[in-house]
Design a protein around this motif. Structure first.
Motif, short mmCIF file in Angstrom:
data_model
loop_
_atom_site.label_atom_id
_atom_site.label_comp_id
_atom_site.label_asym_id
_atom_site.label_seq_id
_atom_site.Cartn_x
_atom_site.Cartn_y
_atom_site.Cartn_z
N HIS A 96 -0.74 -4.10 12.80
CA HIS A 96 -1.05 -2.56 12.68
C HIS A 96 -1.26 -1.83 13.90
CE1 HIS A 96 -2.20 -3.44 8.29
NE2 HIS A 96 -0.86 -3.28 8.43
N SER A 156 -1.81 2.07 5.15
CA SER A 156 -1.25 3.40 5.59
C SER A 156 -2.51 4.31 6.01
CB SER A 156 -0.54 4.04 4.45
OG SER A 156 0.76 3.37 4.23
N THR A 161 2.97 -0.84 4.76
CA THR A 161 2.71 0.68 4.48
C THR A 161 3.39 0.92 3.28
OG1 THR A 161 4.28 1.61 5.76
CG2 THR A 161 2.02 1.13 6.81
#
Length: 281
Positions: A143, A78, A229
């Motif tokens: 990501h 995250s 995340t």
């Protein structure tokens, strides 16, 4: 006399305003209060006594999550996605807003209106075409796919904030730099950005918190546990027939602390960035 004048100038707060502030504070504090205390309770106690203090302050839920590997892995994912989103969104939106605010060209007002249209549409409306596009580009379960999508969705709001702030900067600075044969790129990098730290912090905090709390987009894009995340990390405490709510609340308490700390550190810049262009002169 000066002290008396300052006291007279302070507006008096009515009882209605105090009650309104207390009501708003209650809506904010009560969820935090129940979340923190719920991590120390068992499932049975959480159902019978959700708002009271726990019978025994057992930190087993917190220690089990802290000493596990999933928490820090999801926090790192995250953090990486949020910081990358902030860096790219601030860079791209500030450059676009600078061009729209200080460079005269045909269609600049149309482009500004076009960017403002992005404020009218929530990101959830584009989930299906976004999923198809990320699949075609080979960015699923990566990501980078989330970062690119979040930067695109945050551009409209970021450009509006930067544009409003840049329009309030003294035009004499830009004119003086142009007379010294400075190009627009040097003006942007050496003059505009150093004067725009409050609005940079404001846009950065909004985009960081939005990326940190994002759930739907990572749920659609990510498929591997190691890439999850922290919002997706909650699913490890959900089973087929029930959920371990005390561990979920303990997990939420631990993961929300970084966002609160980041917001407290930057709130002074947020306020100055939002009000910096409110009064001219």
């Amino acid at each position: 006399m000066s002290v008396d004048r300052k006291r007279r100038r302070r507006p008096e707060i009515s009882i209605f305003q105090w009650l309104t502030l207390a009501l708003v504070a209650a809506f904010i504090i009560v969820p935090f209060y129940t979340t923190i205390l719920g991590g120390f309770k068992s499932i049975g106690e959480l159902r019978t006594n959700p708002f009271g203090l726990p019978a025994s302050w057992d930190p087993a839920n917190f220690t089990g999550i802290i000493f596990g590997t999933a928490l820090f892995r999801s926090l790192w994912n995250s953090l990486f996605i949020a910081c990358s989103t902030v860096a790219l969104s601030v860079l791209v939106s500030s450059m676009a807003a600078f061009a729209l605010a200080h460079i005269r060209f045909f269609g600049s007002k149309f482009l500004m209106s076009f960017f403002m249209l992005g404020l009218l549409f929530p990101a959830s409306t584009a989930i299906l075409p976004l999923f198809i596009k990320l699949r075609d580009l080979g960015l699923l379960d990566k990501h980078l796919g989330i970062i690119i999508a979040q930067v695109a969705f945050s551009l409209a709001f970021s450009i509006v904030l930067f544009h409003s702030f840049f329009k309030r900067l003294p035009g004499e600075l830009i004119d003086a730099a142009r007379m010294d044969n400075c190009g627009y790129l040097r003006i942007y990098w050496y003059i505009t950005l150093p004067l725009s730290l409050p609005i940079i912090a404001t846009v950065g905090v909004f985009n960081f918190v939005g990326s940190w709390n994002s759930f739907l987009l990572p749920l659609i894009v990510l498929n591997t546990d190691t890439n999850y995340t922290w919002p997706l990390g909650i699913m490890q405490f959900q089973g087929q027939y029930g959920s371990d709510w005390p561990k979920i609340l303990a997990y939420l308490t631990l993961t929300i602390i970084p966002a609160i700390g980041f917001f407290l550190l930057a709130q002074r810049y947020i306020i100055s960035g939002l009000t910096g262009g409110a009064v001219k002169g």
